[in-house]
Design a protein around this motif. Sequence first.
Motif, mmCIF file in Angstrom:
data_model
loop_
_atom_site.group_PDB
_atom_site.id
_atom_site.type_symbol
_atom_site.label_atom_id
_atom_site.label_comp_id
_atom_site.label_asym_id
_atom_site.label_seq_id
_atom_site.Cartn_x
_atom_site.Cartn_y
_atom_site.Cartn_z
ATOM 1 N N GLU A 1 13.136 -2.950 15.125
ATOM 2 C CA GLU A 1 13.316 -4.107 15.765
ATOM 3 C C GLU A 1 12.654 -4.256 17.078
ATOM 4 O OE1 GLU A 1 18.050 -2.090 15.468
ATOM 5 O OE2 GLU A 1 16.056 -1.024 16.559
ATOM 6 N N GLU A 2 11.339 -3.456 17.488
ATOM 7 C CA GLU A 2 10.536 -3.631 18.074
ATOM 8 C C GLU A 2 9.082 -3.791 17.625
ATOM 9 O OE1 GLU A 2 10.494 -0.429 20.541
ATOM 10 O OE2 GLU A 2 12.507 -0.458 21.330
ATOM 11 N N GLU A 3 7.926 -4.700 18.671
ATOM 12 C CA GLU A 3 6.699 -4.683 17.950
ATOM 13 C C GLU A 3 6.390 -3.184 17.562
ATOM 14 O OE1 GLU A 3 4.170 -7.567 19.643
ATOM 15 O OE2 GLU A 3 2.765 -6.238 19.959
ATOM 16 N N THR A 4 5.488 -2.850 16.359
ATOM 17 C CA THR A 4 5.301 -1.967 16.020
ATOM 18 C C THR A 4 3.490 -1.988 15.080
ATOM 19 O OG1 THR A 4 7.436 -1.672 15.160
ATOM 20 C CG2 THR A 4 6.692 -0.002 14.166
ATOM 21 N N LYS A 5 3.349 -0.859 15.713
ATOM 22 C CA LYS A 5 1.767 -0.784 14.486
ATOM 23 C C LYS A 5 2.222 0.194 12.919
ATOM 24 C CE LYS A 5 -2.124 -1.259 16.200
ATOM 25 N NZ LYS A 5 -2.953 -2.467 15.496
ATOM 26 N N LEU A 6 1.624 -0.721 12.179
ATOM 27 C CA LEU A 6 1.781 0.049 10.435
ATOM 28 C C LEU A 6 0.444 -0.220 10.840
ATOM 29 C CD1 LEU A 6 3.120 0.969 8.544
ATOM 30 C CD2 LEU A 6 4.046 -1.007 7.789
ATOM 31 N N GLY A 7 0.228 0.881 10.282
ATOM 32 C CA GLY A 7 -1.812 1.094 10.205
ATOM 33 C C GLY A 7 -2.207 0.267 10.661
ATOM 34 N N GLU A 8 -3.218 -0.719 10.202
ATOM 35 C CA GLU A 8 -3.340 -2.100 10.359
ATOM 36 C C GLU A 8 -3.113 -2.803 11.033
ATOM 37 O OE1 GLU A 8 -6.738 -3.381 8.635
ATOM 38 O OE2 GLU A 8 -5.879 -2.582 6.770
ATOM 39 N N TYR A 9 -1.368 -3.436 10.732
ATOM 40 C CA TYR A 9 -1.413 -4.422 11.385
ATOM 41 C C TYR A 9 -0.664 -4.201 12.436
ATOM 42 C CZ TYR A 9 -2.483 -4.799 6.563
ATOM 43 O OH TYR A 9 -2.991 -4.319 5.040
ATOM 44 N N THR A 10 -0.154 -4.709 13.000
ATOM 45 C CA THR A 10 1.318 -5.339 14.072
ATOM 46 C C THR A 10 2.108 -6.150 13.839
ATOM 47 O OG1 THR A 10 -1.117 -5.132 15.679
ATOM 48 C CG2 THR A 10 1.608 -5.956 15.849
ATOM 49 N N ILE A 11 3.528 -5.863 13.935
ATOM 50 C CA ILE A 11 4.977 -5.985 13.565
ATOM 51 C C ILE A 11 5.402 -6.730 14.189
ATOM 52 C CG2 ILE A 11 6.296 -5.714 12.106
ATOM 53 C CD1 ILE A 11 3.670 -5.762 10.108
ATOM 54 N N PRO A 12 5.833 -7.881 14.740
ATOM 55 C CA PRO A 12 6.583 -8.347 15.497
ATOM 56 C C PRO A 12 8.301 -7.804 15.734
ATOM 57 C CG PRO A 12 5.257 -10.745 14.471
ATOM 58 C CD PRO A 12 5.324 -9.091 13.451
ATOM 59 N N ALA A 13 8.624 -8.190 16.632
ATOM 60 C CA ALA A 13 9.864 -7.367 16.773
ATOM 61 C C ALA A 13 11.258 -8.060 15.718
ATOM 62 C CB ALA A 13 10.526 -7.548 18.159
ATOM 63 N N ASP A 14 11.793 -7.979 14.928
ATOM 64 C CA ASP A 14 12.995 -8.304 14.013
ATOM 65 C C ASP A 14 12.507 -9.099 12.878
ATOM 66 O OD1 ASP A 14 15.618 -9.165 13.718
ATOM 67 O OD2 ASP A 14 15.046 -10.787 14.764
ATOM 68 N N THR A 15 11.270 -8.206 12.616
ATOM 69 C CA THR A 15 10.814 -8.502 11.135
ATOM 70 C C THR A 15 11.365 -7.921 9.903
ATOM 71 O OG1 THR A 15 8.673 -9.433 12.075
ATOM 72 C CG2 THR A 15 8.727 -8.747 9.631
ATOM 73 N N LEU A 16 11.852 -8.235 8.824
ATOM 74 C CA LEU A 16 11.969 -7.087 8.093
ATOM 75 C C LEU A 16 10.378 -6.866 6.866
ATOM 76 C CD1 LEU A 16 15.115 -8.945 6.168
ATOM 77 C CD2 LEU A 16 15.453 -6.476 7.288
ATOM 78 N N ILE A 17 10.339 -5.744 6.389
ATOM 79 C CA ILE A 17 9.819 -5.322 6.131
ATOM 80 C C ILE A 17 10.594 -4.510 4.738
ATOM 81 C CG2 ILE A 17 8.145 -3.026 5.501
ATOM 82 C CD1 ILE A 17 7.779 -4.070 8.384
ATOM 83 N N MET A 18 9.286 -4.807 3.718
ATOM 84 C CA MET A 18 9.694 -5.538 1.666
ATOM 85 C C MET A 18 9.192 -3.965 1.425
ATOM 86 S SD MET A 18 12.331 -7.179 3.037
ATOM 87 C CE MET A 18 12.980 -7.520 1.267
ATOM 88 N N LEU A 19 9.361 -3.264 0.533
ATOM 89 C CA LEU A 19 8.525 -1.981 -0.216
ATOM 90 C C LEU A 19 8.790 -2.359 -1.718
ATOM 91 C CD1 LEU A 19 9.960 0.730 1.930
ATOM 92 C CD2 LEU A 19 7.595 -0.848 2.866
ATOM 93 N N ASP B 1 1.112 -0.867 -0.413
ATOM 94 C CA ASP B 1 0.345 -0.203 -0.099
ATOM 95 C C ASP B 1 0.964 1.082 -0.224
ATOM 96 O OD1 ASP B 1 -1.311 2.079 1.121
ATOM 97 O OD2 ASP B 1 -2.711 1.155 2.106
ATOM 98 N N PRO B 2 0.702 2.120 -0.941
ATOM 99 C CA PRO B 2 1.783 3.527 -0.978
ATOM 100 C C PRO B 2 1.947 4.075 0.298
ATOM 101 C CG PRO B 2 0.304 3.210 -3.231
ATOM 102 C CD PRO B 2 -0.227 2.312 -2.462
ATOM 103 N N GLU B 3 0.865 4.447 0.632
ATOM 104 C CA GLU B 3 0.804 5.001 1.617
ATOM 105 C C GLU B 3 1.611 4.619 3.173
ATOM 106 O OE1 GLU B 3 -0.115 8.230 2.100
ATOM 107 O OE2 GLU B 3 -1.481 8.229 -0.136
ATOM 108 N N LEU B 4 1.205 3.128 3.679
ATOM 109 C CA LEU B 4 1.576 2.756 4.463
ATOM 110 C C LEU B 4 3.664 2.577 3.945
ATOM 111 C CD1 LEU B 4 -0.250 -0.500 5.032
ATOM 112 C CD2 LEU B 4 0.337 1.352 6.172
ATOM 113 N N MET B 5 4.312 3.011 2.842
ATOM 114 C CA MET B 5 5.346 2.593 2.305
ATOM 115 C C MET B 5 5.729 4.122 1.910
ATOM 116 S SD MET B 5 4.974 0.852 -1.420
ATOM 117 C CE MET B 5 6.131 0.351 -2.194
ATOM 118 N N LYS B 6 5.294 4.884 2.339
ATOM 119 C CA LYS B 6 5.899 6.150 2.804
ATOM 120 C C LYS B 6 5.903 6.647 4.271
ATOM 121 C CE LYS B 6 3.267 9.954 1.127
ATOM 122 N NZ LYS B 6 2.273 11.146 0.159
#
Length: 454
Positions: free
Chosen positions: A335-353, A49-54
């Motif tokens: 590096e830490e659990e993070t909220k991204l939009g409606e998603y909760t991303i666990p710590a130590d995850t790679l976000i690919m754009l 999602d481009p807005e989340l990518m931004k």
Amino acid sequence: MDAPIDVAGEEFVETDRAFVGGDCGVGVGVEGKKSYLWVGPRPRVLIMDPELMKTVMTKHNTYKKNFKVTNHIVQLIVTGLLGLEGKIWSKSRTTLNPVFQLEKLKKMIPAFQVSCDEILSEWKNLAFTKDDESCVLDVFPYLESLTSKVVSRTLFATDYSKDKNLYVILKEMAYLANQTTRMADLPGAKYLPIETNRRAKQIMSEVRKRLTMLIKERAKEISAGQTVEDNFFHVLLNSELADAHGIKNMTDLFGQVKLFYFAGYESTANLLVWTMILLGIHQDWQEHARQEAFQVFGDHKPDYEGLSQLKVIPMILNEVLRLYPPVVELSRLVEEETKLGEYTIPADTLIMLPIVILHRDPEYWGEDANEFKPDRFADGVLKATNGRPAFFPFGWGPRICIGQNYSLLEAKLVFSNILRTFSFELSPTYTHAPYVVFTVQPQHGAPLILRKLK
Ligand code: HEM
């Protein structure tokens, strides 16, 4: 396998598939827009999602560069500004930004021109040997020389002939990194007594030798009070500013210099080569761009005023950057659990754009997303996507490419010259094989038939 992704009611699809292929373009496929994959022990979440990518690209303190978890050979290349974080990055970026400001870039135009003239004169000599003043040439290595010459002259005030081997071995290093990408998570991979590690070590020692010599030469000039140009190298070497660059020792300085040698030539060469390939296929656009170049510059050398009047050539460059963004994908580490939009991303995850997928997404670009149609950019970038931000060839936010304007100015100048000297078409020996080695490049080169204009 238990998926650790909190999908907040959304369905993420696990995939082990991401591919590059397609007819005359890079087509990248993944299993749906919301998906994740595993490489080694770390999950990778694809954000489309481009807005989340931004958001990810803007919040650089939360979504960090992931170089400390990448392949050990990649780490040898992505040093300096590209790999720094936090305050050190911010200070370093603030002091380097002025080197790439418009007023400084304008002063670089003569060096762009000389480098371009040298390559065109080699092409002319080759073409003149034939009765019809044509030749078949793999233009890719010449375009790499062109952008390397530009970097040596504009950033380092050095002689390309002395730097030539440096570019060759840095390129080899990028290939080595590519070969070993899957070893990233193997503990102690860098200590394995294998050929790639041995060669990487050898290359680093050669690179260090050349750069140490160069750094010492320049430092001597400065301490002797010789007039210093206000260029990249001098800004870096100025001892008052050294701390601001996070440069505490020779290794840091060496890392910064090495990065700009590599980043400065590589991506621009790829932009130039894909532009030649696509204009070699789309003769109508080649002619359209040529008419513009003649109309604006006649028989004169391009100047800044003329380059900023161009409309068609920048549209073509944007379309090439959309279809073949040299950097096909960015990644960040949480590096830490993070909220991204409606998603909760666990710590130590790679976000690919995956930039290249977004650039070819029919939802933003229409059903003709895979086609070369520069006129989609006729009214600017945002109009091309009906106001939605879906074009990130240089990244976005605070960590956007520092060399963006440098690169685009160089590319506009190069095409204003090439198009007024040669016409070109793809040679029947051309094989379409976009291939990612750090940046996306034509795996089998770019053999073109060049014809000197009458
Ligand atoms: C067509 C040409 C180019 C393209 C497509 C390109 C693309 C990019 C992208 C996508 C990023 C962002 C990476 C990220 O956010 O993870 C980036 C960063 C960077 N680029 Fe470029 N680049 C180009 C040319 C250049 C040139 C000519 C230079 C140097 C003269 C350069 C130096 C850098 C540096 C130092 C960074 C890191 C900036 C930071 O983190 O503050 N690039 N580039």
